[in-house]
Write a protein that holds these residues in place. Structure first.
Motif, short mmCIF file in Angstrom:
data_model
loop_
_atom_site.label_atom_id
_atom_site.label_comp_id
_atom_site.label_asym_id
_atom_site.label_seq_id
_atom_site.Cartn_x
_atom_site.Cartn_y
_atom_site.Cartn_z
N VAL A 188 21.32 -3.76 -17.51
CA VAL A 188 21.15 -3.32 -16.14
C VAL A 188 20.26 -4.35 -15.44
O VAL A 188 19.09 -4.51 -15.80
CB VAL A 188 20.51 -1.92 -16.06
N TRP A 189 20.83 -5.05 -14.47
CA TRP A 189 20.11 -6.06 -13.70
C TRP A 189 19.45 -5.36 -12.52
O TRP A 189 20.13 -4.92 -11.60
CB TRP A 189 21.08 -7.15 -13.25
N GLY A 190 18.13 -5.27 -12.55
CA GLY A 190 17.41 -4.53 -11.53
C GLY A 190 16.46 -5.39 -10.74
O GLY A 190 15.27 -5.50 -11.09
N PRO A 191 16.91 -6.02 -9.65
CA PRO A 191 16.00 -6.79 -8.79
C PRO A 191 14.91 -5.92 -8.19
O PRO A 191 14.98 -4.67 -8.25
CB PRO A 191 16.95 -7.33 -7.71
N PRO A 192 13.90 -6.52 -7.57
CA PRO A 192 12.75 -5.75 -7.06
C PRO A 192 13.16 -4.67 -6.06
O PRO A 192 13.96 -4.92 -5.16
CB PRO A 192 11.88 -6.82 -6.38
N GLY A 193 12.59 -3.48 -6.25
CA GLY A 193 12.77 -2.40 -5.28
C GLY A 193 14.10 -1.70 -5.33
O GLY A 193 14.40 -0.86 -4.47
N THR A 194 14.93 -1.99 -6.34
CA THR A 194 16.28 -1.39 -6.39
C THR A 194 16.33 -0.09 -7.18
O THR A 194 17.42 0.41 -7.45
CB THR A 194 17.29 -2.39 -6.99
N GLY A 195 15.18 0.45 -7.55
CA GLY A 195 15.18 1.73 -8.26
C GLY A 195 15.45 1.61 -9.74
O GLY A 195 16.00 2.52 -10.35
N LYS A 196 15.03 0.48 -10.33
CA LYS A 196 15.28 0.26 -11.77
C LYS A 196 14.62 1.35 -12.62
O LYS A 196 15.27 1.91 -13.52
CB LYS A 196 14.77 -1.12 -12.18
N THR A 197 13.36 1.64 -12.35
CA THR A 197 12.66 2.62 -13.18
C THR A 197 13.23 4.02 -12.98
O THR A 197 13.33 4.80 -13.93
CB THR A 197 11.15 2.60 -12.86
N THR A 198 13.60 4.35 -11.75
CA THR A 198 14.23 5.65 -11.50
C THR A 198 15.56 5.75 -12.23
O THR A 198 15.88 6.79 -12.84
CB THR A 198 14.44 5.85 -9.99
N GLU A 361 12.00 -4.09 -18.79
CA GLU A 361 11.50 -5.47 -18.58
C GLU A 361 12.07 -6.40 -19.65
O GLU A 361 11.38 -7.29 -20.18
CB GLU A 361 9.97 -5.49 -18.60
N ALA A 362 13.34 -6.22 -19.96
CA ALA A 362 13.96 -6.96 -21.06
C ALA A 362 14.11 -8.44 -20.77
O ALA A 362 14.22 -9.25 -21.70
CB ALA A 362 15.32 -6.35 -21.40
N ALA A 363 14.14 -8.84 -19.49
CA ALA A 363 14.28 -10.25 -19.17
C ALA A 363 13.02 -11.04 -19.50
O ALA A 363 13.05 -12.26 -19.56
CB ALA A 363 14.63 -10.43 -17.70
N ALA A 364 11.89 -10.34 -19.70
CA ALA A 364 10.63 -11.00 -20.06
C ALA A 364 10.41 -10.97 -21.57
O ALA A 364 9.33 -11.33 -22.04
CB ALA A 364 9.46 -10.33 -19.35
N VAL A 365 11.43 -10.57 -22.33
CA VAL A 365 11.34 -10.45 -23.78
C VAL A 365 12.36 -11.37 -24.42
O VAL A 365 13.52 -11.42 -23.99
CB VAL A 365 11.60 -8.99 -24.22
N PHE A 384 17.08 -3.02 -19.43
CA PHE A 384 16.79 -3.07 -18.01
C PHE A 384 15.91 -4.30 -17.75
O PHE A 384 14.91 -4.50 -18.46
CB PHE A 384 16.02 -1.82 -17.56
N GLY A 385 16.23 -5.09 -16.74
CA GLY A 385 15.40 -6.24 -16.43
C GLY A 385 15.96 -7.06 -15.30
O GLY A 385 17.00 -6.73 -14.71
N ASP A 386 15.26 -8.14 -14.98
CA ASP A 386 15.65 -9.03 -13.89
C ASP A 386 15.38 -10.46 -14.30
O ASP A 386 14.23 -10.90 -14.35
CB ASP A 386 14.87 -8.67 -12.62
N PHE A 387 16.44 -11.21 -14.60
CA PHE A 387 16.28 -12.58 -15.08
C PHE A 387 16.01 -13.57 -13.96
O PHE A 387 15.95 -14.77 -14.19
CB PHE A 387 17.50 -13.02 -15.89
N ARG A 388 15.83 -13.07 -12.74
CA ARG A 388 15.37 -13.93 -11.65
C ARG A 388 13.86 -13.80 -11.46
O ARG A 388 13.29 -14.40 -10.56
CB ARG A 388 16.09 -13.59 -10.35
N GLY A 427 29.50 -6.53 -19.34
CA GLY A 427 28.46 -5.74 -19.99
C GLY A 427 27.24 -5.54 -19.13
O GLY A 427 26.21 -5.07 -19.65
N MET A 428 27.30 -5.88 -17.83
CA MET A 428 26.11 -5.79 -16.98
C MET A 428 26.44 -5.14 -15.65
O MET A 428 27.50 -5.39 -15.07
CB MET A 428 25.51 -7.19 -16.74
N THR A 429 25.52 -4.31 -15.16
CA THR A 429 25.64 -3.70 -13.84
C THR A 429 24.45 -4.13 -12.99
O THR A 429 23.30 -4.07 -13.43
CB THR A 429 25.66 -2.18 -13.93
#
Length: 666
Positions: A188-198, A361-365, A384-388, A427-429
């Protein structure tokens, strides 16, 4: 037909060599960290939380080494007995530690010693042990995670219905729920403010409604806390939270989690076995009394020493009973949340084997730690994470370490490459609608880092922030520090190679103070550790240290503030940008994180002369400058009458912190 015998262990499968390579990378990382290990001088220690099991202290330091959560440390204060503790979080200047010893309300000065290699060695141990496990374990998830096989498309037929959630998901969030329930591995690609944690919380609710057990993991305690709170809120009404079936292991970082006794082991055991928790509290009180008795005794008092030894044995005995009880909580839980470090350190958690593991925060792992998370799952892994945003940090310089620790699963599965080439990845949304930033901030961020993929929903509460000082009515403010003669220098004292700019720091603190006094939450962000130290000192000098956060960009990932002040530092007489601000992926990620922390107002401090003379056209700083409005949005930094007082105060500050010789260089 082959006569070869079937594999009997994971090490004999096609996955085996990759597990072995990941283990080697973790070993390289441990060796590199050990070479950097040293004592750290700490001061200004304050008790910030006290429970029946532990005391949490915040210490300040000129620089704190990178330390994973749950890393053991030893605190040494003068001639007193060393105190064992563990890291809760480590930032540039703040070290938060938990200890079973009451050190008092204040600790003026102490030293911390740690073996930061503890966590990568524990992860390596789990991978090595897995090589000897039965080959019957399903390897589909780790194979896909390593990029050895494509991620299978979601199987949507026969999936359980979506639950009745308290929050209505948008289109992309609903797509995540539909794909996760039919997938073995999903990103799950979750840029800032897109409700990733929700969305993460909604995934947990959906899977628990279907009868699954879920393990929530993240690298940092703050991320674990945020995910736990959202999941617990969305599980309200199911009875799981009230029954103690949702457990946040480890030491919470956020006070909101510490206040939720129904999800902490301390609170749950306090309800289920109050006698055990009182026995623990009593044993620790007796230990503290015995320690003080030894300190007051004559040089050698056999009775006092024997009493202390007996009390410490009792404490260890009760602590073992508490750990056993905590293991029982894990065994009975439906949702457990913990750091990746806790997963590899806790035998009870490692052996729990839930149906689904959710890694935030998988993009930081790196790939290797994500592989450890994959091996803990019976049926499904969701990342869940954001590779940008900020990438994994790796200390070792070997090729194998960078391959397994310097890249995230978004890279190893081909998701990053697909995005760069303009392709969809099966494999990504992508969560494609953001609710955090005002449109004037969100749209430039979307174009800078996400190719314009992220839409903005303007929230009324966010728009009100712009009406407050400083610069009422403005959402984007670009200030040219040339107007006050700001000059930058390279640090040779505290953080050699880093950069600082005292006049720019003073200006940043002035803007932050105005915003804080107007009731806004404020973050002051800079690329450089030396500048962050200057900012922190100035804020403390003005009694703003508790109201304004100031640090390098890395400190702020995952957070947000009403107003963000970005201090880019670079100015004459420097003649080139640094790796952190020049063209390249690192600078893009740093600018993206810094800008996207803001909800309603961004103030950027930079030297326009330096920008035009030394920044390449492809620099993310230049691109951000134009996207935010460029020269048309620039305003004078301060009036001429303010210039000399600012210079004098800045010079005095530098002389105090770096020595008078540095003053002449700026």
């Amino acid at each position: 037909m082959s006569d070869a015998a079937p594999p009997t262990t994971l090490g004999e499968t096609v996955l085996g060599p990759h597990l072995g390579a990941a283990a080697i990378a973790l070993g390289d990382e441990a060796e590199a960290i050990d070479r950097m290990d040293e004592h750290v001088e700490l001061g200004d220690g304050r008790l910030v939380a006290a429970g029946t099991e532990e005391y949490v202290y915040r210490f300040r330091a000129a620089a704190v080494p990178r330390a994973d959560p749950d890393t053991p440390v030893t605190l040494r204060t003068g001639d007193r007995e060393p105190v064992s503790a563990s890291v809760v979080s480590a930032d540039e200047f703040d070290l938060l530690v938990a200890t079973g010893r009451d050190l008092g309300a204040r600790v003026a000065r102490t030293r911390a010693q740690s073996r930061l290699s503890f966590i990568p060695l524990a992860m390596r141990g789990r991978l090595v042990a897995s090589l000897e496990e039965a080959a019957a374990r399903d390897v589909a998830i780790p194979l896909a995670l390593c990029g050895l096989v494509p991620i299978a498309a979601p199987a949507l037929d026969g999936a359980p219905p979506l639950p009745s959630l308290r929050l209505t998901p948008n289109r992309a969030q609903r797509t995540v729920l539909e794909r996760v329930r039919g997938s073995r591995l999903h990103l799950v690609w979750g840029p800032p403010g897109t409700g990733k944690t929700t969305t993460l919380g909604q995934v947990v609710r959906m899977l628990t409604d279907a009868g699954e057990r879920v393990l929530i993991l993240a690298h940092a305690n703050v991320a674990v806390d945020a995910a736990t709170l959202r999941a617990a809120d969305l599980l309200a009404g199911t009875g799981l939270v009230e029954e103690g079936a949702v457990v946040r292991l480890g030491t919470p970082r956020l006070p909101e989690v510490r206040a939720r006794a129904e999800i902490t082991p301390e609170g749950i055991l306090g309800r289920r076995d109050p006698a055990l928790m009182e026995a623990l509290a009593h044993a620790r009180r007796e230990r503290d009394r015995a320690v003080r008795a030894v300190e007051r005794a004559a040089p050698y008092d056999p009775f006092a020493v024997d009493r202390l030894a007996a009390v410490r044995r009792e404490v260890r005995s009760v602590e073992r009973r508490v750990r056993d009880a905590e293991g029982g909580l894990i065994a009975e839980a439906r949702v457990v949340a913990a750091t990746l470090s806790r997963l590899v350190l806790s035998r009870a958690l490692w052996e729990w084997r839930p149906e689904t593991v959710v890694l935030d925060e998988a993009a930081a792992v790196g790939v290797a730690p994500a592989l450890v998370a994959a091996l803990a799952a019976r049926h499904r892994l969701v990342l869940f994470g954001d590779f940008r945003q900020l990438p994994p940090i790796v200390a070792a310089d070997s090729e194998i370490a960078h391959r397994w620790l310097g890249r995230s699963a978004f890279a190893s599965t081909g998701a990053e490459e697909a995005v760069d080439q303009g392709r969809e990845h099966p494999g990504m949304t992508l969560l494609d609608t953001q609710y955090r930033m005002a449109r004037e901030i969100g749209e430039p961020v979307s174009r800078l880092a996400y190719g314009g993929r992220i839409a903005t929903v303007d929230m009324t509460a966010v728009r009100r922030i712009a009406g407050r000082p400083p610069f009422p009515g403005e959402r984007i403010v670009l200030e040219d520090t040339d107007a006050v003669g700001a000059r930058a220098a390279v640090d040779t004292v505290v953080a050699p190679g880093s950069r600082f700019n005292p006049i720019s720091a003073l200006l940043a603190v002035d803007r932050a103070a105005a915003a804080a006094e107007a009731g806004s939450s404020v973050a002051v962000i800079t690329p450089y550790r030396s500048q962050a130290r200057l900012l922190w000192s100035l804020l403390r000098d003005r009694d703003l240290g508790e109201r304004v956060n100031a640090a390098t960009v890395h400190r702020f990932q995952g957070s947000e503030s009403d107003v963000v002040v970005i201090d880019l530092v670079d100015a004459a007489p420097l003649d080139r940008p640094s790796r952190l601000t020049a063209a390249g992926d690192t600078a893009l990620r740093l600018m993206n994180v810094a800008l996207s922390r803001a909800r309603g107002k961004v103030i950027v401090l930079l030297s326009q002369t330096f920008l035009e003379a030394h920044q390449p056209a492809a620099s993310p700083v230049v691109r951000a400058w134009h996207l935010l409005g460029g020269a048309e949005a620039t305003r004078p930094a301060v009036t001429a009458s303010q210039e000399m007082p600012a210079r004098g105060r800045a010079a005095a500050l530098v002389a105090l912190m770096y020595g008078s010789g540095t003053r002449d260089r700026i």
